[in-house]
Design a protein around this motif. Structure first.
Motif, PDB file in Angstrom:
ATOM      1  N   ALA A   1       0.844  -1.212   0.000  1.00 58.03           N
ATOM      2  CA  ALA A   1       0.000   0.000   0.000  1.00 58.03           C
ATOM      3  C   ALA A   1       0.874   1.255   0.000  1.00 58.03           C
ATOM      4  O   ALA A   1       0.606   2.220  -0.709  1.00 58.03           O
ATOM      5  CB  ALA A   1      -0.922  -0.014   1.221  1.00 58.03           C
TER       6      ALA A   1
ATOM      7  N   TRP B   1      -0.890   9.127   4.183  1.00 57.74           N
ATOM      8  CA  TRP B   1      -1.677   8.080   4.853  1.00 57.74           C
ATOM      9  C   TRP B   1      -0.978   7.647   6.120  1.00 57.74           C
ATOM     10  O   TRP B   1       0.236   7.784   6.288  1.00 57.74           O
ATOM     11  CB  TRP B   1      -1.855   6.874   3.918  1.00 57.74           C
TER      12      TRP B   1
ATOM     13  N   PHE C   1      -1.483   4.183   8.870  1.00 57.26           N
ATOM     14  CA  PHE C   1      -2.237   2.957   9.137  1.00 57.26           C
ATOM     15  C   PHE C   1      -2.098   2.584  10.615  1.00 57.26           C
ATOM     16  O   PHE C   1      -0.973   2.499  11.113  1.00 57.26           O
ATOM     17  CB  PHE C   1      -1.687   1.795   8.293  1.00 57.26           C
TER      18      PHE C   1
ATOM     19  N   ILE D   1      -7.353   3.257   8.466  1.00 57.87           N
ATOM     20  CA  ILE D   1      -6.586   4.084   7.526  1.00 57.87           C
ATOM     21  C   ILE D   1      -6.943   5.549   7.764  1.00 57.87           C
ATOM     22  O   ILE D   1      -8.116   5.929   7.701  1.00 57.87           O
ATOM     23  CB  ILE D   1      -6.898   3.675   6.073  1.00 57.87           C
TER      24      ILE D   1
ATOM     25  N   VAL E   1      -4.987   8.529  -0.872  1.00 55.56           N
ATOM     26  CA  VAL E   1      -5.328   7.525   0.151  1.00 55.56           C
ATOM     27  C   VAL E   1      -6.231   6.447  -0.462  1.00 55.56           C
ATOM     28  O   VAL E   1      -6.093   5.259  -0.146  1.00 55.56           O
ATOM     29  CB  VAL E   1      -5.972   8.201   1.382  1.00 55.56           C
TER      30      VAL E   1
ATOM     31  N   THR F   1      -5.357   2.544  -0.536  1.00 49.88           N
ATOM     32  CA  THR F   1      -6.322   1.606   0.048  1.00 49.88           C
ATOM     33  C   THR F   1      -6.645   0.493  -0.953  1.00 49.88           C
ATOM     34  O   THR F   1      -6.717  -0.686  -0.586  1.00 49.88           O
ATOM     35  CB  THR F   1      -7.604   2.362   0.456  1.00 49.88           C
TER      36      THR F   1
ATOM     37  N   LEU G   1      -3.865  -1.874  -1.025  1.00 51.57           N
ATOM     38  CA  LEU G   1      -3.865  -2.692   0.197  1.00 51.57           C
ATOM     39  C   LEU G   1      -4.893  -3.825   0.076  1.00 51.57           C
ATOM     40  O   LEU G   1      -4.602  -4.983   0.408  1.00 51.57           O
ATOM     41  CB  LEU G   1      -4.180  -1.792   1.412  1.00 51.57           C
TER      42      LEU G   1
ATOM     43  N   PRO H   1     -14.033  -3.349   3.495  1.00 56.21           N
ATOM     44  CA  PRO H   1     -13.883  -1.918   3.748  1.00 56.21           C
ATOM     45  C   PRO H   1     -15.112  -1.465   4.542  1.00 56.21           C
ATOM     46  O   PRO H   1     -16.237  -1.652   4.089  1.00 56.21           O
ATOM     47  CB  PRO H   1     -13.906  -1.282   2.348  1.00 56.21           C
TER      48      PRO H   1
ATOM     49  N   THR I   1     -16.927   1.733   6.658  1.00 51.11           N
ATOM     50  CA  THR I   1     -16.905   3.180   6.915  1.00 51.11           C
ATOM     51  C   THR I   1     -18.027   3.512   7.903  1.00 51.11           C
ATOM     52  O   THR I   1     -19.180   3.658   7.491  1.00 51.11           O
ATOM     53  CB  THR I   1     -17.132   3.959   5.586  1.00 51.11           C
TER      54      THR I   1
ATOM     55  N   SER J   1     -10.302   7.511   7.419  1.00 47.90           N
ATOM     56  CA  SER J   1     -10.813   7.336   6.062  1.00 47.90           C
ATOM     57  C   SER J   1     -11.637   6.058   5.950  1.00 47.90           C
ATOM     58  O   SER J   1     -12.709   6.044   5.357  1.00 47.90           O
ATOM     59  CB  SER J   1      -9.619   7.311   5.108  1.00 47.90           C
TER      60      SER J   1
ATOM     61  N   LEU K   1     -10.342  -1.188   7.477  1.00 45.01           N
ATOM     62  CA  LEU K   1     -10.263  -2.394   6.665  1.00 45.01           C
ATOM     63  C   LEU K   1     -10.189  -3.593   7.605  1.00 45.01           C
ATOM     64  O   LEU K   1      -9.219  -3.747   8.353  1.00 45.01           O
ATOM     65  CB  LEU K   1      -9.047  -2.330   5.732  1.00 45.01           C
TER      66      LEU K   1
END
Ligand SMILES: Cc1cc2nc3c(=O)[nH]c(=O)nc-3n(C[C@H](O)[C@H](O)[C@H](O)COP(=O)(O)O)c2cc1C
Length: 222
Positions: A57, A69, A71, A128, A151, A155, A158, A171, A173, A193, A196
């Motif tokens: 990533a 970014w 992590f 992230i 980003v 992502t 990744l 993913p 959110t 963001s 994951l």
């Protein structure tokens, strides 16, 4: 302006046309097997695998190479529980009081609700963060460019790396994400963001039957 030193492009590798076609098709077939999974096994995964995926990533292109970014890899069960509880509190409010009818309609086929057991079940949550600007060690701000785009690309890489390793990812959110800075102790220049969720799929995991757009629907060659 700092002088840039150039080095030979030694890492580029050219393939013969036939091999190129095979590689493109083989990668396409492999990536088309990727699915977002929402039920995870708690089987452990070597940290080294996650580190390699994160380095993939981190090799992503980014605006002015600012690599905006950060992590946070969470495997501590107590922290995963805190994240689950905070996320479910936000999601409960969202699903019961705030969600627009259109959104509820859009996700109705995915079988999601306010409960997020995968946040505890999966061995790793990779949170992230997008750095709106950088902060140097002496406290000076550095401008970051195309933060969301950069980003997003990292992502995607990744997710591809995790799939390539033979793992599954979701993913996720949360409807509001400020709690992630608080729980994970991240500074205010970082926006959460995406979370994951990474692990092996649970035994007998089910996924919604969905389609992907055809090349004609997404692409035109001029
Ligand atoms: C930016 C982004 C945010 C997402 N947020 C959620 C989410 O909060 N909860 C969830 O269950 N799935 C989430 N997903 C997963 C999508 O629902 C999923 O990718 C989509 O339905 C297509 O399924 P597939 O990944 O199996 O191809 C998100 C995906 C993306 C790219």
């Amino acid at each position: 302006m700092a002088k840039v030193k150039y080095v030979r492009l030694a890492c580029y590798h050219e393939y013969q046309p036939e091999q190129m076609k095979q590689r493109a098709a083989s990668f396409r077939r492999d990536m088309q097997r990727r699915r977002s999974v929402r039920t995870f096994s708690s089987r452990p995964i070597a940290r080294e695998v996650i580190e390699d995926c994160l380095l993939t990533a981190g090799s992503a292109p980014s605006g002015a190479n600012m690599q905006p970014w950060f992590f946070v890899v969470v495997s501590d069960p107590a922290v995963k529980l805190q994240i689950r509880e905070a996320a479910e509190k936000e999601e409960y409010k969202f699903y019961h009081e705030q969600a627009p009818a259109e959104w509820l309609d859009a996700v109705s086929g995915l079988g999601t609700d306010y409960q997020k057991p995968f946040l505890e079940a999966a061995p790793y949550l990779i949170v992230i963060f997008a750095q709106r600007y950088g902060v140097s060690t002496d406290g000076r701000k550095a401008k970051h460019y195309y933060v969301r785009d950069s980003v997003g690309i990292a992502t995607g890489m990744l997710i591809a790396a995790i799939h390539n390793a033979g793992l599954a990812a979701l993913p996720y959110t949360p409807s509001r994400m400020g709690f992630l800075n608080r729980i994970l102790g991240r500074p205010e220049n970082e926006w959460p963001s995406l979370v994951l969720v990474v692990g092996y799929p649970a035994e007998g995991a089910m996924v919604p039957e969905i389609g992907k757009k055809t090349l004609d629907e997404t692409t035109t060659f001029i």
